[in-house]
Design an enzyme around this catalytic site. Structure first.
Site, PDB file in Angstrom:
ATOM      1  N   ASN A   1      -6.501  -2.536   1.908  1.00  0.00           N
ATOM      2  CA  ASN A   1      -6.438  -4.112   1.991  1.00  0.00           C
ATOM      3  C   ASN A   1      -7.710  -4.817   2.062  1.00  0.00           C
ATOM      4  O   ASN A   1      -8.608  -4.022   2.693  1.00  0.00           O
ATOM      5  CB  ASN A   1      -5.655  -4.435   3.329  1.00  0.00           C
ATOM      6  CG  ASN A   1      -4.247  -4.550   3.171  1.00  0.00           C
ATOM      7  OD1 ASN A   1      -3.687  -4.404   2.141  1.00  0.00           O
ATOM      8  ND2 ASN A   1      -3.606  -4.564   4.267  1.00  0.00           N
TER       9      ASN A   1
ATOM     10  N   ARG B   1       0.834  -1.387   0.081  1.00  0.00           N
ATOM     11  CA  ARG B   1       0.133  -0.036   0.115  1.00  0.00           C
ATOM     12  C   ARG B   1       0.857   1.244  -0.084  1.00  0.00           C
ATOM     13  O   ARG B   1       0.535   2.243  -0.908  1.00  0.00           O
ATOM     14  CB  ARG B   1      -0.938   0.096   1.062  1.00  0.00           C
ATOM     15  CG  ARG B   1      -2.109  -0.841   0.912  1.00  0.00           C
ATOM     16  CD  ARG B   1      -2.954  -1.193   2.164  1.00  0.00           C
ATOM     17  NE  ARG B   1      -2.048  -1.424   3.575  1.00  0.00           N
ATOM     18  CZ  ARG B   1      -2.731  -1.391   4.620  1.00  0.00           C
ATOM     19  NH1 ARG B   1      -3.947  -0.776   4.935  1.00  0.00           N
ATOM     20  NH2 ARG B   1      -1.936  -1.705   5.793  1.00  0.00           N
TER      21      ARG B   1
END
EC number: 6.2.-.-
Length: 745
Positions: free
Chosen positions: A39, A21
């Site tokens: 996520n 990320r």
């Protein structure tokens, strides 16, 4: 006016807990794109919009420049209408939906963290739990997915302001690194004596003082406890061996760095890459003459199991000690590794003089992995920390979820769904209660982590296996029995991404055969759905059944019977030789492992064993690798094909009686086995037309045998498959069972 483009991207694979990320965030901002990333239960979801060229470059770089610890399986891209995002953000994780996200294996401390560890000006100077998005604990601390701090054993450690600032700073190396901590807010190291009383002073310095004084120190690592002594201290190594009840099996050694490691072993570039890679396994390497290692560390062994530090704690210990350490599993012989503090103090209290522990809990125990370079390729001999739970890809997908329960020795289980097969970390032998408990708990944990609810349960045909019993106790599923040696060959096929058919050579200790005998030297025509037994080593009695495994001299008696009664092995066991040689009522076996046992006893290498496979391992150590002589063995058939192992044993006995050097004899025996395998495969090629051979079973952990066999088979025109990612021993059985069950679905 610039036309905007928007895409929704879903990335599957090992993309949680590896800095994915933050990488996406930085990439999007560098390209001037907006949107968000988060996520979810399946991986990472990205919404990104901006100029067409920027979005195109984003999609290219997403896979090209992904973080080193990530492993992308699939990227799905769907175009949509721009939503008008004003910036790019990291959004909260979405835990809803069926779980299919992958969990990264634990990774060795990275160079950037090591620089901070050694910097007196850094706030994490000498902090044993330093980590970032590119390193540190993963699988062993994860309780669930998505991979967020609250679902790890770090949940109880609230971040201080400095750590929180790093965690939320997109430009920081610890941006969304879940185990982020420091001395002010993270786990704390302690040194306790065997009674559990905390000792004063710096825990690392005090532990080093104890090690220098010859004491045994239990050290809590990533996946469990180790027992440590100074590797050059003979008295300490012998004390550890006696207390641990580990009579002969070698200990692993940890060196501080490559320079120190090179004083112990012969290390080429390939070995150096293994030692310094992120998995940091134990690597079996040729031992240097005069290596500063106590005799009791690896009795009579030409190799050492060597590893480098993979946690900051290890680095600190080795740097201060300034010499290598024995670092062996924290258990009594054959028990599973201890990983909980209270259990370690109880179980290891009679072994360790002190305990170097900390308050970051280990959720899943994981022993060290073991690898060895064999016939030009790296083979994983024990798959655990650094490799598990990362999946393997099945050639034939599992249309229904599968649980494969493996065997009882070197136990692993495997969960398969679609193309993914999750082979568990090495668990140990299931005859120990704690190992069986770990086996059952591990299955539940994997099912929860990866969202798999088995509909098919595969198992070995041997009803006495505890793994088989557990499989058959599971209700509401379809049970699939898989013959042991078929599972071995199927495991090799799955390891190589193939489905067969092949000539499968399965050489191991024992497995339950379909004809009521004990198999172990098998030649199969096999694919993933089935097999045909085309040939085997000629059967011999196994005097005393299980006693013959513990006492290899019994197999020498079974093979020789009344031949050569003047040999030393017969004289050593004169009181029982005749009765054992007669072997009334003994089970028949075609086991290759028992053939190696017989020769080991004949040469006086090993009459009784203290760990599984010891006689064969020490026979390999005795063999002269320069010997080119070959003992002949008759190969008859097919229909069925029989390899006369007795011919090899008699040739050994004759040379031994003639005074030939045992190292030469052992070399000729290994060459004879390789030659017999090749002749058998040539005969079977003529009968079947098959030109590929798969080698599997614990006997093929023998480097000398494997290399000679592969060399001869390739010279005879065969394509040879052998294990790389999963062990050839019973640790790979569960993968084979899963591959068979999937192919039959």
């Amino acid at each position: 006016m610039t036309t905007l483009k928007r895409v929704d991207v879903h990335v599957e694979g090992i993309v949680q807990g590896v800095g994915f990320r933050p990488f996406v965030y930085s990439l999007a901002n560098r390209l001037g794109l907006t949107g968000r990333v988060h996520n979810d239960a399946n991986g990472v979801h990205i919404e990104v919009e901006g100029a067409h060229t920027g979005v195109a470059e984003f999609l290219t770089a997403l896979e090209r420049d992904a973080p080193a610890l990530s492993e992308i399986e699939r990227v799905t891209v769907v175009s949509g209408e721009p939503a008008g995002h004003s910036e790019f953000t990291i959004a909260a994780s979405d835990p809803s939906g069926t779980r299919h996200a992958l969990v990264s294996a634990d990774s060795a401390t990275c160079d950037a963290c090591l620089r901070e560890l050694a910097d007196p000006a850094d706030r994490r100077h000498r902090y044993p739990f330093i980590n970032c998005t590119e390193c540190g604990p993963r699988f062993t601390i994860v309780r669930g997915v998505p991979y967020d701090r609250l679902l790890t054993t770090m949940a109880g450690f609230g971040m201080c302001d400095d750590c929180a600032r790093e965690y939320h700073d997109p430009g920081d190396r610890r941006f969304h690194a879940q185990p982020t901590c420091c001395p002010a807010c993270g786990p704390r190291l302690r040194l306790r004596d065997a009674r559990g009383t905390e000792l004063c002073g710096d825990p690392i310095s005090c532990a080093v003082t104890l090690l220098r004084a010859g004491r045994v120190v239990a050290v809590k690592g990533l996946g469990g406890f180790h027992l440590a002594v100074a590797a050059a201290d003979e008295r300490a190594a012998a004390t550890l061996r006696a207390r641990k009840h580990r009579e002969d099996k070698p200990f692993a050694v940890m060196a501080a760095d490559l320079a120190q490691a090179r004083r112990l072993c012969e290390i080429d570039d390939a070995a150096a890459a293994l030692l310094t890679g992120r998995a940091r396994p134990i690597v079996l390497l040729p031992r240097r003459a005069g290596a500063p290692v106590a005799t009791s560390v690896a009795l009579g062994n030409r190799s050492l199991g060597l590893m480098l530090p993979y946690t900051a704690l290890h680095h600190l210990l080795l740097a201060e000690l300034a010499e290598p350490l024995v670092l062996t599993s924290g258990n009594v012989s054959d028990e599973p590794i201890a990983y909980e503090d209270a259990d370690a103090l109880t179980r290891l209290g009679g072994i360790a003089d002190a305990f170097l522990i900390h308050d970051r809990a280990i959720h899943t125990r994981a022993d060290d992995s073991v690898v060895r370079r064999m016939s030009g390729e790296v083979t994983v001999l024990r798959r655990a920390r650094g490799y598990a739970p990362e999946p393997l890809v099945l050639r034939r997908p599992a249309p229904r979820p599968v649980l494969a329960c493996g065997a009882d020795l070197r136990s692993t289980f495997c969960l398969a769904q679609g193309r993914r097969a999750f082979v568990s970390q090495h668990l140990g032998d299931l005859d120990k209660h704690d190992t069986l408990r770990s086996f059952v708990e591990g299955i539940d944990h994997y099912c929860g982590l990866f969202g798999i609810r088995p509909e098919i349960v595969a198992h070995d045909l041997r009803p006495g296996y505890l793994s088989t019993r557990h499989a058959l106790e599971i209700q509401g599923v379809e049970h699939v029995g898989v013959q042991h040696h078929h599972a071995h060959i199927a495991s090799c096929l799955a390891d190589n991404g193939e489905s067969g058919p092949v000539i499968g050579v399965a050489f191991d200790g024992l497995g339950h055969g379909t004809d009521g005998t004990l198999w172990g030297g098998e030649f199969l025509r096999a694919d993933l759905t089935g097999f045909e037994r085309l040939g085997h080593l000629a059967c011999v009695p196994m005097p005393g059944g299980p006693a013959a495994i513990r006492q290899p001299w019994r197999m020498a008696a079974a093979y020789l019977r009344d031949d050569h009664p003047d040999l030393d092995v017969a004289r050593r066991h004169a009181d029982h030789w005749a009765d054992v040689a007669a072997a009334p009522g003994s089970p028949l076996t075609s086991s290759a492992g028992r053939l190696f046992d017989a020769v080991s006893a004949l040469l006086g290498v090993r009459d009784t064993i203290t760990y599984e496979g010891q006689a064969a391992i020490e026979l390999e150590q005795r063999a002269d690798p320069a010997e080119t002589g070959v003992y002949p063995a008759a190969v008859t058939g097919p229909g069925p094909l029989l390899v006369q192992g007795g011919d090899l044993v008699r040739a050994v006995a004759e040379d031994l009686a003639a005074g030939t050097d045992p190292g030469v004899i052992a070399g000729r025996f290994h060459n004879g086995v390789a030659a017999a395998i090749t002749r058998a495969c040539v005969t079977l090629r003529q009968a079947t037309g098959l030109t590929a051979v798969a080698l599997s079973g614990g006997v093929f952990q023998n480097v000398l045998l494997l290399e000679r066999t592969v060399e001869r088979l390739r010279a005879a025109g065969f394509r040879v498959l052998r294990h790389v990612r999963v062990p050839p021993n019973d640790g790979g059985i569960s993968l084979g069972q899963a591959a068979v069950a999937a192919a039959r679905s």
